[in-house]
Design an enzyme around this catalytic site. Structure first.
Site, mmCIF file in Angstrom:
data_model
loop_
_atom_site.group_PDB
_atom_site.id
_atom_site.type_symbol
_atom_site.label_atom_id
_atom_site.label_comp_id
_atom_site.label_asym_id
_atom_site.label_seq_id
_atom_site.Cartn_x
_atom_site.Cartn_y
_atom_site.Cartn_z
ATOM 1 N N TYR A 33 48.004 41.839 40.043
ATOM 2 C CA TYR A 33 48.149 41.950 41.596
ATOM 3 C C TYR A 33 48.322 40.286 41.635
ATOM 4 O O TYR A 33 48.013 39.598 41.005
ATOM 5 C CB TYR A 33 47.002 42.394 42.085
ATOM 6 N N LYS A 148 46.344 37.714 35.871
ATOM 7 C CA LYS A 148 45.612 38.495 37.139
ATOM 8 C C LYS A 148 45.706 39.979 37.091
ATOM 9 O O LYS A 148 46.462 40.536 37.999
ATOM 10 C CB LYS A 148 46.417 37.639 38.181
ATOM 11 N N GLU A 180 34.130 30.338 36.425
ATOM 12 C CA GLU A 180 34.649 30.343 38.049
ATOM 13 C C GLU A 180 33.747 31.306 38.878
ATOM 14 O O GLU A 180 32.856 32.041 38.436
ATOM 15 C CB GLU A 180 36.024 30.856 38.118
ATOM 16 N N LEU A 205 41.259 31.899 35.735
ATOM 17 C CA LEU A 205 42.516 32.210 36.542
ATOM 18 C C LEU A 205 43.290 30.950 36.874
ATOM 19 O O LEU A 205 42.475 29.904 37.118
ATOM 20 C CB LEU A 205 42.331 33.188 37.626
#
Length: 285
Positions: A33, A148, A180, A205
């Site tokens: 996505y 992702k 993260e 990411l």
């Protein structure tokens, strides 16, 4: 009026949107996505999001549902149909519908493509004004966080664990180092004013907003170090913040109950947010 969404070639009211129960996104989280921000009815860094989408599809050996130009046209049509001036557009591609099997379906299976808008305030937010609190939790995600994918249960669980501690979000920790946030990249500012964020790898990411903010920081003569940092180092930092396409730059004012600085958003986070919004308004297409 009902929100209009896009599902496999059709623009339909959200209550009429349908996807197969055999879709691999539903059965296996076999999908990727992107989320693109919209300011003043225009797309922010759309090219960057499409480039990352192509990389995610390639890493999963997944076919693209259409051309980049077609994807852009769908985004713009959804903006128009939903009168979206400020918010985000969510895009999801899955490997498509096929009988349940761990092996990928036969070549030629048509990928599924879904897009929808979310009307939300991006610029004038409470989180930006007041900052957010984060709690550290173990990183329980899989090993390819650079893709992702829609496999978001683990970060969702981490966020709920943080909320149970009275925090707004989690910073996930692996082997002693922060990876993260649950849906954002994490940063600290050390005592000498150095901006520190984890270097790119499969562990995090590769944020589109991250890349833009680091470029802007360097242009503003802020020293940048891309390396892992610990929670203890973060607690001792002058300030901290997170970045994401749907929130830009959000200051962090507390980590595991420890206030950073005077407990208010720090000057570097505030300045980078201002620069990011200013440039995004200029360059949005």
């Amino acid at each position: 009026m009902s929100r209009i969404v896009y599902v496999n070639g059709e623009y339909v009211p959200e209550e009429e949107a349908k996807i197969s129960v055999f879709d691999r996104g539903f059965l296996f989280a076999d999908g990727v996505y992107e989320v693109t921000s919209v300011l003043e009815g225009r797309l922010v860094d759309f090219a960057g999001h499409i480039t990352r989408l192509r990389r995610s599809l390639s890493e999963l050996e997944m076919a693209s549902p259409c051309t980049d130009e077609a994807l852009e046209a769908i985004h713009r049509e959804l903006i128009a149909r939903n009168n979206l001036t400020e918010g985000v557009i969510y895009l999801q591609v899955t490997r498509g519908a096929a009988d349940r099997d761990f092996a990928y379906p036969a070549e030629g299976t048509q990928p599924s493509l879904v897009l929808f808008t979310q009307d939300k305030t991006l610029i004038d937010t409470k989180a930006a004004r007041d900052g957010i609190k984060v709690a550290s939790v173990p990183d329980i995600r899989w090993g390819r966080r650079d893709i992702k994918t829609v496999q978001l249960l683990a970060p969702s669980m981490c966020k709920m664990a943080a909320k149970a501690q009275g925090a707004d979000d989690a910073w996930m920790v692996e082997d002693g180092f922060v990876t993260e946030g649950t849906s954002n990249n994490a940063y600290i500012v050390t005592g000498d004013g150095t901006l520190v964020t984890r270097n790119l790898s499969n562990a995090i990411l590769h944020g589109i907003t991250r890349a833009a903010v680091l470029r802007m920081a360097r242009e503003a003569q802020i020293k940048v170090e891309e390396r892992p940092f610990t929670i203890d180092e973060a607690k001792a930092a002058r300030e901290a913040f997170v970045t994401a396409a749907s929130s830009f730059v959000n200051p962090v004012v507390e980590i595991d109950g420890v206030s950073l600085g005077d407990g208010t958003p720090g000057p570097i986070a505030r300045r980078l947010r201002e620069i990011y919004i200013e440039e995004s308004l200029k360059t949005a297409t």
